[in-house]
Design a protein around this motif. Structure first.
Motif, PDB file in Angstrom:
ATOM      1  N   ARG A 122       0.849  -1.194   0.000  1.00 47.16           N
ATOM      2  CA  ARG A 122       0.000   0.000   0.000  1.00 47.16           C
ATOM      3  C   ARG A 122       0.884   1.244   0.000  1.00 47.16           C
ATOM      4  NH1 ARG A 122      -2.039   0.457   6.363  1.00 47.16           N
ATOM      5  NH2 ARG A 122       0.052   0.754   7.214  1.00 47.16           N
ATOM      6  N   HIS A 171      -8.052   2.766  15.412  1.00 49.25           N
ATOM      7  CA  HIS A 171      -8.407   1.564  14.629  1.00 49.25           C
ATOM      8  C   HIS A 171      -7.732   0.358  15.266  1.00 49.25           C
ATOM      9  CE1 HIS A 171      -4.338   2.227  13.058  1.00 49.25           C
ATOM     10  NE2 HIS A 171      -4.391   0.994  12.545  1.00 49.25           N
ATOM     11  N   ASP A 217      -6.318  -3.201   8.670  1.00 49.40           N
ATOM     12  CA  ASP A 217      -6.763  -2.202   9.640  1.00 49.40           C
ATOM     13  C   ASP A 217      -8.287  -2.170   9.614  1.00 49.40           C
ATOM     14  OD1 ASP A 217      -4.180  -1.586  10.202  1.00 49.40           O
ATOM     15  OD2 ASP A 217      -4.108   0.190   8.893  1.00 49.40           O
ATOM     16  N   HIS A 227      -5.281  -2.846  14.279  1.00 51.30           N
ATOM     17  CA  HIS A 227      -4.483  -3.570  13.273  1.00 51.30           C
ATOM     18  C   HIS A 227      -4.473  -5.041  13.689  1.00 51.30           C
ATOM     19  CE1 HIS A 227      -1.110  -4.487  10.511  1.00 51.30           C
ATOM     20  NE2 HIS A 227      -0.833  -5.383  11.453  1.00 51.30           N
ATOM     21  N   HIS A 283       1.821  -3.927   4.017  1.00 49.45           N
ATOM     22  CA  HIS A 283       0.952  -3.908   5.198  1.00 49.45           C
ATOM     23  C   HIS A 283       0.712  -5.352   5.635  1.00 49.45           C
ATOM     24  CE1 HIS A 283      -3.072  -2.765   7.236  1.00 49.45           C
ATOM     25  NE2 HIS A 283      -2.048  -2.455   8.029  1.00 49.45           N
TER      26      HIS A 283
HETATM   27 ZN   LIG Z   1      -2.199  -1.818  10.089  1.00 49.08          ZN
END
Ligand SMILES: [Zn+2]
Length: 298
Positions: free
Chosen positions: A182, A273, A198, A275, A194
């Motif tokens: 990303r 958020h 997320d 992960h 990544h």
């Molecule tokens: Zn992440």
């Protein structure tokens, strides 16, 4: 002069005259001899009657015993017929069980070794004598019991494997950044890999363990902030990152669906958020591989 004996008969009535009967010694001998012969004959007949009565009694007892034996035989015939029917029923059931065993063995990938065809119930129990049939049915059931125990053990392992395999995402929310390469979220035109997904969620959202396992890391990570790592066995490890609070510590056993932390914005993060990372045998895997269509807890 010949000697004679006399018998005088006196009637009970006094007005009647008495009578005298005379007989000689010869007649006396005849009378005595006749009496002796009559006595012997009478005794013989009496003894014969007693013997015959005992014989008839014994004979009747034997007839009654034979009748009872006959009734017992009839009852046993009925019982044998019932056992034969039962044996046929057992034979059918064993055949059905053997068929099911093959299907389950195929589904569960069990390498069960239930011996020969004979022990799997594929022969006809009705074609052999009852006692032998029941012995064989007993052997069959013993073998089937062993196979069923194999299924049980396989089922327990299967259930454990299911419980230890992630099957949903730790929180509900949109995927704000997918697994894989990303653009750098902190700006610029560089890209980065990544290593998870997320999931957008409000600060303090309860985070659930996605499978049974043991906490192997619970603490600070410069990139991932408040981070939890759970080893689920079978080569599967999951990460829960950027949290605001950790509810478990290293060594804790956690269950699938258990709340293990609260989401946050800690570490290298651009906003609140969660992960979520999944490793399988040391290789990173897209966490969405382990989720159902709606990503809800199953
Ligand atoms: Zn992440």
């Amino acid at each position: 002069m010949k000697q004679k004996y006399s018998i005088i008969i006196i009637p009970p009535e006094h007005n009647k005259p008495s009578r005298q009967i005379q007989f000689s010694i010869k007649i006396k001998k005849v009378i005595l001899t006749g009496s002796a012969v009559f006595g012997v004959l009478f005794s013989g007949i009496f003894i014969h009657d007693i013997y015959q009565a005992n014989y008839i009694k014994t004979y009747n007892q034997k007839i009654a015993y034979v009748d009872k034996l006959e009734m017992d035989l009839q009852a046993k015939d009925l019982e044998i017929a019932r056992l034969n029917n039962k044996t046929a029923e057992i034979n059918n059931n064993l055949s059905s069980i053997a068929s099911l065993e093959k299907k389950i063995t195929s589904i569960l990938k069990i390498n069960s070794q239930p011996s020969s065809e004979t022990s799997r119930g594929s022969f006809s129990l009705q074609s052999v004598p009852t006692a032998q049939t029941l012995d064989q049915a007993g052997t069959l059931l013993d073998n089937h019991k062993q196979v069923i125990e194999d299924y049980y053990n396989a089922s327990v392992q299967y259930e454990d494997r299911i419980n230890c395999t992630p099957s949903f995402l730790p929180v509900d929310g949109p995927i704000t950044s997918p697994f894989g390469y990303r653009r750098n979220p902190f700006g610029g035109y560089s890209s980065e890999f990544h290593m998870g997904v997320d999931i957008g969620c409000a600060y303090g959202t309860p985070v659930k363990a996605t499978a049974d396992g043991t906490v192997t890391f619970a603490g600070w990570d410069s990139d991932f902030g408040q981070k939890l790592v759970i080893n689920h066995g079978y080569g599967i490890v999951t990460w829960y990152c950027h949290n605001s609070q950790l509810n478990v510590k290293v060594g804790d056993k956690v269950k699938k669906g258990q709340i293990i932390c609260l989401s946050g914005n800690s570490g290298r993060s651009t906003g609140s958020h969660l992960h979520y990372t999944v490793y399988v045998n040391g290789q990173l895997v897209d966490p969405l591989t382990f989720t159902s269509n709606n990503n809800k807890e199953q």
